[in-house]
Design a protein around this motif. Sequence first.
Motif, PDB file in Angstrom:
ATOM      1  N   VAL A   1     -19.635 -52.883 -39.440  1.00 22.96           N
ATOM      2  CA  VAL A   1     -18.692 -51.850 -39.860  1.00 22.96           C
ATOM      3  C   VAL A   1     -18.404 -50.890 -38.705  1.00 22.96           C
ATOM      4  O   VAL A   1     -17.254 -50.508 -38.445  1.00 22.96           O
ATOM      5  N   ALA A   2     -19.473 -50.507 -37.975  1.00 22.37           N
ATOM      6  CA  ALA A   2     -19.281 -49.624 -36.817  1.00 22.37           C
ATOM      7  C   ALA A   2     -18.383 -50.288 -35.788  1.00 22.37           C
ATOM      8  O   ALA A   2     -17.492 -49.645 -35.208  1.00 22.37           O
ATOM      9  N   ALA A   3     -18.590 -51.580 -35.560  1.00 19.13           N
ATOM     10  CA  ALA A   3     -17.759 -52.296 -34.595  1.00 19.13           C
ATOM     11  C   ALA A   3     -16.303 -52.298 -35.024  1.00 19.13           C
ATOM     12  O   ALA A   3     -15.390 -52.166 -34.196  1.00 19.13           O
ATOM     13  N   ALA A   4     -16.065 -52.448 -36.321  1.00 18.61           N
ATOM     14  CA  ALA A   4     -14.686 -52.437 -36.831  1.00 18.61           C
ATOM     15  C   ALA A   4     -14.024 -51.091 -36.586  1.00 18.61           C
ATOM     16  O   ALA A   4     -12.852 -51.019 -36.201  1.00 18.61           O
ATOM     17  N   LEU A   5     -14.782 -50.005 -36.790  1.00 16.40           N
ATOM     18  CA  LEU A   5     -14.235 -48.673 -36.519  1.00 16.40           C
ATOM     19  C   LEU A   5     -13.916 -48.513 -35.038  1.00 16.40           C
ATOM     20  O   LEU A   5     -12.914 -47.907 -34.662  1.00 16.40           O
ATOM     21  N   HIS A   6     -14.777 -49.059 -34.174  1.00 15.28           N
ATOM     22  CA  HIS A   6     -14.536 -48.995 -32.738  1.00 15.28           C
ATOM     23  C   HIS A   6     -13.225 -49.685 -32.373  1.00 15.28           C
ATOM     24  O   HIS A   6     -12.470 -49.209 -31.510  1.00 15.28           O
ATOM     25  N   TYR A   7     -12.946 -50.804 -33.038  1.00 15.70           N
ATOM     26  CA  TYR A   7     -11.720 -51.543 -32.743  1.00 15.70           C
ATOM     27  C   TYR A   7     -10.480 -50.901 -33.354  1.00 15.70           C
ATOM     28  O   TYR A   7      -9.373 -51.392 -33.175  1.00 15.70           O
ATOM     29  N   GLY A   8     -10.670 -49.822 -34.102  1.00 14.83           N
ATOM     30  CA  GLY A   8      -9.532 -49.107 -34.650  1.00 14.83           C
ATOM     31  C   GLY A   8      -8.882 -49.774 -35.826  1.00 14.83           C
ATOM     32  O   GLY A   8      -7.646 -49.832 -35.926  1.00 14.83           O
ATOM     33  N   ASP A 179      -5.189 -68.764 -34.076  1.00 13.96           N
ATOM     34  CA  ASP A 179      -4.323 -68.294 -33.009  1.00 13.96           C
ATOM     35  C   ASP A 179      -5.130 -67.435 -32.048  1.00 13.96           C
ATOM     36  O   ASP A 179      -5.829 -66.502 -32.458  1.00 13.96           O
ATOM     37  N   ALA A 180      -5.051 -67.737 -30.758  1.00  9.93           N
ATOM     38  CA  ALA A 180      -5.812 -66.994 -29.751  1.00  9.93           C
ATOM     39  C   ALA A 180      -5.451 -65.514 -29.750  1.00  9.93           C
ATOM     40  O   ALA A 180      -6.278 -64.672 -29.374  1.00  9.93           O
ATOM     41  N   GLU A 181      -4.248 -65.172 -30.173  1.00 10.93           N
ATOM     42  CA  GLU A 181      -3.822 -63.771 -30.201  1.00 10.93           C
ATOM     43  C   GLU A 181      -4.597 -62.954 -31.232  1.00 10.93           C
ATOM     44  O   GLU A 181      -4.647 -61.726 -31.150  1.00 10.93           O
ATOM     45  N   LYS A 182      -5.207 -63.636 -32.207  1.00 14.73           N
ATOM     46  CA  LYS A 182      -5.965 -62.924 -33.229  1.00 14.73           C
ATOM     47  C   LYS A 182      -7.365 -62.528 -32.756  1.00 14.73           C
ATOM     48  O   LYS A 182      -8.033 -61.732 -33.409  1.00 14.73           O
ATOM     49  N   VAL A 183      -7.818 -63.093 -31.648  1.00 14.14           N
ATOM     50  CA  VAL A 183      -9.169 -62.820 -31.145  1.00 14.14           C
ATOM     51  C   VAL A 183      -9.115 -61.609 -30.223  1.00 14.14           C
ATOM     52  O   VAL A 183      -8.415 -61.626 -29.208  1.00 14.14           O
ATOM     53  N   LYS A 184      -9.852 -60.560 -30.557  1.00 19.23           N
ATOM     54  CA  LYS A 184      -9.818 -59.314 -29.800  1.00 19.23           C
ATOM     55  C   LYS A 184     -11.163 -59.076 -29.107  1.00 19.23           C
ATOM     56  O   LYS A 184     -12.223 -59.243 -29.707  1.00 19.23           O
ATOM     57  N   LEU A 185     -11.101 -58.673 -27.850  1.00 16.49           N
ATOM     58  CA  LEU A 185     -12.300 -58.372 -27.072  1.00 16.49           C
ATOM     59  C   LEU A 185     -12.093 -57.059 -26.336  1.00 16.49           C
ATOM     60  O   LEU A 185     -11.258 -56.968 -25.438  1.00 16.49           O
ATOM     61  N   HIS A 186     -12.836 -56.021 -26.755  1.00 20.44           N
ATOM     62  CA  HIS A 186     -12.702 -54.717 -26.125  1.00 20.44           C
ATOM     63  C   HIS A 186     -14.059 -54.017 -26.109  1.00 20.44           C
ATOM     64  O   HIS A 186     -14.602 -53.668 -27.162  1.00 20.44           O
ATOM     65  N   GLN A 187     -14.620 -53.864 -24.924  1.00 20.93           N
ATOM     66  CA  GLN A 187     -15.907 -53.197 -24.733  1.00 20.93           C
ATOM     67  C   GLN A 187     -16.941 -53.643 -25.771  1.00 20.93           C
ATOM     68  O   GLN A 187     -17.519 -52.812 -26.498  1.00 20.93           O
ATOM     69  N   PRO A 188     -17.205 -54.950 -25.844  1.00 22.87           N
ATOM     70  CA  PRO A 188     -18.115 -55.447 -26.891  1.00 22.87           C
ATOM     71  C   PRO A 188     -19.540 -54.926 -26.772  1.00 22.87           C
ATOM     72  O   PRO A 188     -20.244 -54.821 -27.776  1.00 22.87           O
ATOM     73  N   LEU A 189     -19.970 -54.585 -25.563  1.00 23.21           N
ATOM     74  CA  LEU A 189     -21.325 -54.069 -25.382  1.00 23.21           C
ATOM     75  C   LEU A 189     -21.519 -52.713 -26.056  1.00 23.21           C
ATOM     76  O   LEU A 189     -22.620 -52.376 -26.501  1.00 23.21           O
ATOM     77  N   HIS A 190     -20.451 -51.919 -26.127  1.00 24.47           N
ATOM     78  CA  HIS A 190     -20.558 -50.562 -26.652  1.00 24.47           C
ATOM     79  C   HIS A 190     -19.913 -50.408 -28.032  1.00 24.47           C
ATOM     80  O   HIS A 190     -19.872 -49.293 -28.569  1.00 24.47           O
ATOM     81  N   ALA A 191     -19.428 -51.509 -28.596  1.00 24.09           N
ATOM     82  CA  ALA A 191     -18.647 -51.418 -29.829  1.00 24.09           C
ATOM     83  C   ALA A 191     -19.422 -50.748 -30.965  1.00 24.09           C
ATOM     84  O   ALA A 191     -18.902 -49.859 -31.651  1.00 24.09           O
ATOM     85  N   VAL A 192     -20.652 -51.165 -31.186  1.00 17.89           N
ATOM     86  CA  VAL A 192     -21.425 -50.618 -32.302  1.00 17.89           C
ATOM     87  C   VAL A 192     -21.728 -49.144 -32.072  1.00 17.89           C
ATOM     88  O   VAL A 192     -21.611 -48.315 -32.980  1.00 17.89           O
ATOM     89  N   ALA A 193     -22.125 -48.791 -30.843  1.00 24.63           N
ATOM     90  CA  ALA A 193     -22.455 -47.391 -30.542  1.00 24.63           C
ATOM     91  C   ALA A 193     -21.231 -46.496 -30.701  1.00 24.63           C
ATOM     92  O   ALA A 193     -21.309 -45.411 -31.301  1.00 24.63           O
ATOM     93  N   PHE A 194     -20.091 -46.935 -30.175  1.00 27.89           N
ATOM     94  CA  PHE A 194     -18.879 -46.131 -30.279  1.00 27.89           C
ATOM     95  C   PHE A 194     -18.438 -45.988 -31.735  1.00 27.89           C
ATOM     96  O   PHE A 194     -18.038 -44.912 -32.180  1.00 27.89           O
ATOM     97  N   GLY A 195     -18.510 -47.101 -32.481  1.00 24.21           N
ATOM     98  CA  GLY A 195     -18.112 -47.050 -33.882  1.00 24.21           C
ATOM     99  C   GLY A 195     -19.025 -46.162 -34.705  1.00 24.21           C
ATOM    100  O   GLY A 195     -18.569 -45.437 -35.594  1.00 24.21           O
TER     101      GLY A 195
END
Length: 359
Positions: A1-8, A179-195
């Motif tokens: 859930v935190a990761a989802a919030l990080h991804y906006g 579809d490759a466009e559906k796969v998102k990768l953005h700061q995965p190491l910090h995703a949980v902490a940021f979220g």
Amino acid sequence: VAAALHYGVASATLGKEKIFFIYDLGGGTFDATVLSYHPEKGIDVLAQDGHTSLGGREFDEILQTYIAQQIGEPFHWSAYALLQLRKAAEEIKIEFSDPARFFIRKTIFIGNWYKELTFSRREFEEQARAILQETIEISRRCLFQAKIPLESIDAFLLVGGSSMMPVVRQQLVDGLGIDAEKVKLHQPLHAVAFGAAIRAGQLSGNDILSDLPVGFRGVTGYHAGIRSVNPTTGQMEVDVLIRKNASLNSKGLKTYYTRSIQQDHILLDLVQFFDHPEDAVSVGQLIIGPLVSARPNYAIEVCLEHTSDGRLFVRVTDQQTGREVRHTFANRDTETSFFLQQKALVSATMVNMVGESER
């Protein structure tokens, strides 16, 4: 859930409900989660699945094996040499996370041995695909448990350091046929902490985050039940009282009986497991007794509840006297999950039904 919030996910919904798949491949575990986000209702976790020993270590071992083969035998593998081997393999893996790196030439030092070696990303990824295929199977299973068709997923969000390897995205696209466009990768190491920081800010009353709905509905991450003796076969079995991916809060009831005329106590072993009962690990134990009378078929009712804050609550009722015993198996001080702490199990809790009972 935190990761989802990080991804906006809140801004991505544009006022409509959307469904997201979280693919979390970390250093030692893999977790898959399907959740929906509604602008008014909030976050609803639809299903969770995973593997407790599948992650970066397995990819490191591919490179460790290659390096060890170059050293050959005989070689004295001291604790320090093994540490050097693990460190070298991890460094190579991290460098291969750069999409522009296809070959790496590096001088490896292990004990008194050293040599310049060439590592091929293609060869590494060929071996890694076999490991990643298991994450694809788990992902399919998670989608099935959520009862969500693949085409209904709006985005696949990559989380965890190991998800940075280019082969992960490619395997996810090829393995699921998305579809490759559906796969998102953005700061995965910090995703949980940021979220988690976003969620903390929201709970603190930060006006900037007031547009985020506070609603959150989770599901159980594993099966939970009681290990007992089958009266017909005499074999130990697990009675599942709460099934994995049941909505929180969830409850399960079952009545248990004494077996002999001398029995004046009942031992309840609370266990949990992801998929197979034979892999069940103990969360803790309750000893109920002494009972009012020692006789066969003395009945007690067990109610197991998994609350939204991650606690397992047990209520045991003596149906003859109406007395109850209640106990909560809470997370440890570190607030990590029971399942990740299965090597340091919660110690047995002794409860006396007469002396420490609650009406």
